[in-house]
Design a protein around this motif. Structure first.
Motif, PDB file in Angstrom:
ATOM      1  N   LEU A 139     -14.696 -20.573  -8.666  1.00 23.48           N
ATOM      2  CA  LEU A 139     -15.535 -19.489  -9.751  1.00 23.48           C
ATOM      3  C   LEU A 139     -16.011 -18.363  -9.258  1.00 23.48           C
ATOM      4  CD1 LEU A 139     -18.612 -22.205  -8.841  1.00 23.48           C
ATOM      5  CD2 LEU A 139     -17.371 -22.161 -10.926  1.00 23.48           C
ATOM      6  N   LEU A 142     -12.331 -16.819 -11.688  1.00 22.85           N
ATOM      7  CA  LEU A 142     -13.127 -17.158 -13.091  1.00 22.85           C
ATOM      8  C   LEU A 142     -13.762 -16.314 -13.852  1.00 22.85           C
ATOM      9  CD1 LEU A 142     -12.634 -19.536 -14.901  1.00 22.85           C
ATOM     10  CD2 LEU A 142     -14.165 -20.932 -14.588  1.00 22.85           C
ATOM     11  N   ALA A 143     -15.057 -15.619 -12.872  1.00 24.45           N
ATOM     12  CA  ALA A 143     -16.070 -15.161 -13.662  1.00 24.45           C
ATOM     13  C   ALA A 143     -15.621 -13.771 -12.990  1.00 24.45           C
ATOM     14  CB  ALA A 143     -17.253 -15.734 -12.977  1.00 24.45           C
ATOM     15  N   LEU A 149     -12.552 -16.598 -17.444  1.00 23.66           N
ATOM     16  CA  LEU A 149     -13.980 -15.881 -18.522  1.00 23.66           C
ATOM     17  C   LEU A 149     -14.074 -15.143 -19.481  1.00 23.66           C
ATOM     18  CD1 LEU A 149     -16.882 -17.491 -17.071  1.00 23.66           C
ATOM     19  CD2 LEU A 149     -15.111 -18.765 -18.819  1.00 23.66           C
ATOM     20  N   VAL A 340     -21.503 -28.021 -20.446  1.00 24.86           N
ATOM     21  CA  VAL A 340     -20.924 -26.406 -20.006  1.00 24.86           C
ATOM     22  C   VAL A 340     -20.832 -26.587 -18.934  1.00 24.86           C
ATOM     23  CG1 VAL A 340     -21.687 -24.258 -19.826  1.00 24.86           C
ATOM     24  CG2 VAL A 340     -21.936 -25.144 -21.894  1.00 24.86           C
ATOM     25  N   VAL A 341     -21.789 -26.772 -17.674  1.00 19.16           N
ATOM     26  CA  VAL A 341     -21.343 -26.893 -16.219  1.00 19.16           C
ATOM     27  C   VAL A 341     -20.489 -27.708 -16.177  1.00 19.16           C
ATOM     28  CG1 VAL A 341     -23.043 -27.579 -14.435  1.00 19.16           C
ATOM     29  CG2 VAL A 341     -24.345 -25.969 -15.602  1.00 19.16           C
ATOM     30  N   ILE A 344     -17.238 -25.543 -16.894  1.00 15.30           N
ATOM     31  CA  ILE A 344     -16.665 -24.491 -15.953  1.00 15.30           C
ATOM     32  C   ILE A 344     -16.170 -24.923 -14.621  1.00 15.30           C
ATOM     33  CG2 ILE A 344     -18.217 -22.762 -14.383  1.00 15.30           C
ATOM     34  CD1 ILE A 344     -20.159 -22.000 -17.068  1.00 15.30           C
ATOM     35  N   SER A 345     -17.298 -26.225 -13.850  1.00 16.61           N
ATOM     36  CA  SER A 345     -16.421 -26.668 -11.766  1.00 16.61           C
ATOM     37  C   SER A 345     -15.007 -26.895 -13.245  1.00 16.61           C
ATOM     38  CB  SER A 345     -17.978 -27.902 -12.013  1.00 16.61           C
ATOM     39  OG  SER A 345     -18.683 -27.081 -11.826  1.00 16.61           O
ATOM     40  N   LEU A 347     -13.348 -26.066 -15.322  1.00 19.28           N
ATOM     41  CA  LEU A 347     -11.695 -25.182 -15.449  1.00 19.28           C
ATOM     42  C   LEU A 347     -11.663 -24.064 -14.049  1.00 19.28           C
ATOM     43  CD1 LEU A 347     -10.864 -24.114 -17.366  1.00 19.28           C
ATOM     44  CD2 LEU A 347     -12.255 -21.824 -18.000  1.00 19.28           C
ATOM     45  N   ALA A 348     -12.159 -24.460 -13.236  1.00 22.01           N
ATOM     46  CA  ALA A 348     -12.369 -23.634 -11.527  1.00 22.01           C
ATOM     47  C   ALA A 348     -11.330 -24.732 -11.218  1.00 22.01           C
ATOM     48  CB  ALA A 348     -13.979 -23.409 -11.187  1.00 22.01           C
TER      49      ALA A 348
END
Length: 587
Positions: A139, A142-143, A149, A340-341, A344-345, A347-348
């Motif tokens: 994460l 990713l962020a 992102l 979406v959650v 994202i997880s 994708l991390a």
């Protein structure tokens, strides 16, 4: 072979059976193992609390402190940034728990029992298997300002310089979000287990006959029942979120750490006397967790009472079109947020793998410009011991956790529902690790033991056993007992029925429970550091050590190993075929 198994199990059963001449119940293996489980759960907890109080008041003969004094409290309150540490602990812990609960409520009200919910359950499997630390690192990459992102968002605008914003932030919000993304799948699993024990179909049919729609029934009827059933899991999530260490060191504030991170720093200080204020802080953290749980329990009861009154006073026939449209819109929004959650997880997890094989990956490129395995070769040269330690430790802990869980279920069948035992089972999860494990180490050392493998195995088993039991509870309760009853009528012993029928037919649930306990052991950081005394390096401890370095590629390799090991085990467990039972009449 069948005759040999029958003779062996009958011999074991005869040796364990005690004639009830004195009126006592027979001594069965399940009864003995259940007392062993209680000793495992309550012994370290009691020893930990006792070992926490004495050093907090200046008593630690091993270090030369033999008189009661207030020096530990004075040194604790003199630490700089203490009030800010308390605030960050509350913001991240309460915020992460609240977000996880809201996501779980959205899943129950909008996705439980639907095809979307079933698909999302399968997608949540990698997130459940991924250790907290690996997900936190994914994460973060990713962020980050130059993360994936931001590259995706700015790709159409041809921006060459990444924006600047603090991550991790100074308020604990990023830590709260990271905790919520990891803990929500666990609460969803517990909610699914609770739903499996409810007559959902009958309740929905009865409610539809009264004029309620399916979304209304999920919100009005199923939701309060599920929330009551997962009260203890929510408490476990709250305790973990308030006392997390490894995730807080990655996603938490760096200038002023959370309370649990400050305790680890004091405990690992080269000055042994620093452990006195650490004991005070651990005691304060335990009191903080207990206070927040009591407050949360009172708030939960008030909300459930309000929800009951609201349901009784709002019949669907009197609901406005706006209210009905809002309920339908809530379902669609909840499904979108959950999708979406989950994305994202997942994708991390992908970002960790890409980072580990990227030789050069500069902003704003979406993919690395050069690939290579140099980081793997370099990292694997120093991670051999950590990998083998993690593997053998997780194998041992998971096996013991499943065996003890089966013994608990068998004891429950002998004596009825063990409600008090369930609370004892949750006890290690409801207490902050950074509190009672510190005290447990003090008591462990005072008994003459030394830091090392024995303490680490006990520490891991304290947390793997509850998760193994919780994972197996649903399938065990749903098992059709008619085959067992038929076998008992044909003369088979209880042990023969357990091994030959129930365990063979439950091979897949047993494998999944074993895989969950394996993943929990892989992810443990505080028990390994505190009880191992630095003598048992694992993938988790090495990954966090590398995370403080300058090369993210080496950190990604360690995180990838830490994440892939439980994931592979979990996928293998999912692939285990359903067991086949032997005939009750076969010798």
């Amino acid at each position: 072979m069948g005759a040999t198994l029958s003779q062996l199990t009958q011999w074991v059963a005869d040796r364990w059976r005690v004639a009830p001449a004195t009126g006592h119940a027979p001594l069965t293996p399940a009864r003995v193992l259940r007392w062993g489980v209680l000793l495992l759960l309550l012994g370290p907890t009691a020893l930990g609390l006792a070992g926490l109080v004495a050093p907090a008041f200046g008593l630690w003969p091993t270090l030369g402190f033999e008189e009661v004094s207030a020096v530990a409290w004075q040194r604790w309150w003199a630490l700089p940034g203490l009030a800010e540490g308390f605030r960050l602990t509350l913001v991240s812990g309460l915020g992460g728990t609240l977000l996880a609960v809201l996501l779980t409520m959205g899943w129950v009200s909008a996705a439980a029992g639907t095809r979307f919910g079933e698909r999302m359950e399968r997608l949540l499997a990698p997130i459940l298997a991924m250790p907290h630390l690996a997900l936190a690192l994914g994460l973060l990459w990713l962020a980050a300002p130059s993360g994936v992102l931001m590259r995706l968002l700015l790709a159409p605008f041809e921006v060459l310089v990444p924006p600047q914003y603090p991550l991790p932030d100074a308020h604990g919000i990023s830590l709260a979000v990271g905790l919520a993304l990891k803990e929500a799948p666990f609460l969803m699993l517990m909610a699914q287990t609770a739903l499996s024990r409810l007559p959902v179909t009958a309740q929905l049919q009865a409610g539809q006959a009264l004029g309620y729609s399916t979304p209304q029934l999920r919100w009005r009827i199923l939701m309060p029942q599920v929330m009551r059933a997962i009260a203890l899991p929510i408490g476990a999530v709250l305790a973990y979120s308030l006392a997390v260490v490894d995730v807080a060191q990655v996603l938490g504030p760096t200038r002023t750490p959370t309370l649990a991170v400050r305790l680890i720093e004091l405990w690992r200080d080269s000055d042994p006397s620093a452990r006195l204020p650490a004991s005070v802080g651990a005691l304060m953290l335990a009191l903080l967790v207990i206070g927040m749980m009591a407050l949360g329990a009172a708030l939960g009861r008030a909300l459930l009472a309000w929800h009951r009154d609201w349901v009784l006073s709002h019949h669907p026939a009197r609901a406005s079109r706006l209210a009905l449209a809002s309920e339908a819109m809530f379902g669609r929004v909840a499904r979108g947020v959950l999708g979406v959650v989950t994305l994202i997880s997942l994708l991390a997890f992908v970002v960790i793998g890409v980072q580990s094989v990227a030789r050069s990956w500069f902003f704003p490129a979406l993919l690395p410009s050069r690939w290579g395995w140099e980081s793997w070769h370099q990292a694997l040269a120093g991670l051999g011991d950590a990998f083998s330690n993690s593997l053998w430790l997780a194998l041992l802990v998971a096996t013991l956790a499943v065996i003890l869980s089966v013994a608990v279920f068998e004891r429950e069948r002998e004596s009825g529902r063990l409600r008090g035992f369930v609370v004892c089972l949750y006890l290690p999860l409801l207490l902050p690790q950074a509190s009672f494990l510190f005290g447990f180490q003090v008591g462990w050392l005072s008994l003459g033991a030394s830091p090392g493998w024995a303490g680490v195995v006990i520490g891991h088993l304290l947390f793997a056993l509850p998760y193994a039991w919780l994972t197996l509870a649903g399938p065990w309760a749903r098992f059709d007992t008619r085959l067992e009853q038929a076998a008992r009528l044909l003369g088979r012993s209880r042990l023969e029925v357990l091994i030959g029928i129930r365990l063979r037919l439950m091979l897949r649930p047993l494998a999944i429970s074993w895989a969950v306990a394996f993943a929990v052991s892989i992810a443990q950081y505080v028990p390994t550091v505190v009880l191992g005394g630095g003598r048992v390096p694992t993938l988790t401890t090495e990954t966090l050590a590398l995370a403080t370095g300058a090369d993210p590629r080496l950190t990604a390799v360690a995180a990838c190993l830490q994440a892939c090991l439980p994931l592979v085990v979990y996928l293998l467990a999912r692939a285990v075929p359903a067991g086949r039972s032997v005939s009750p009449t076969r010798g």
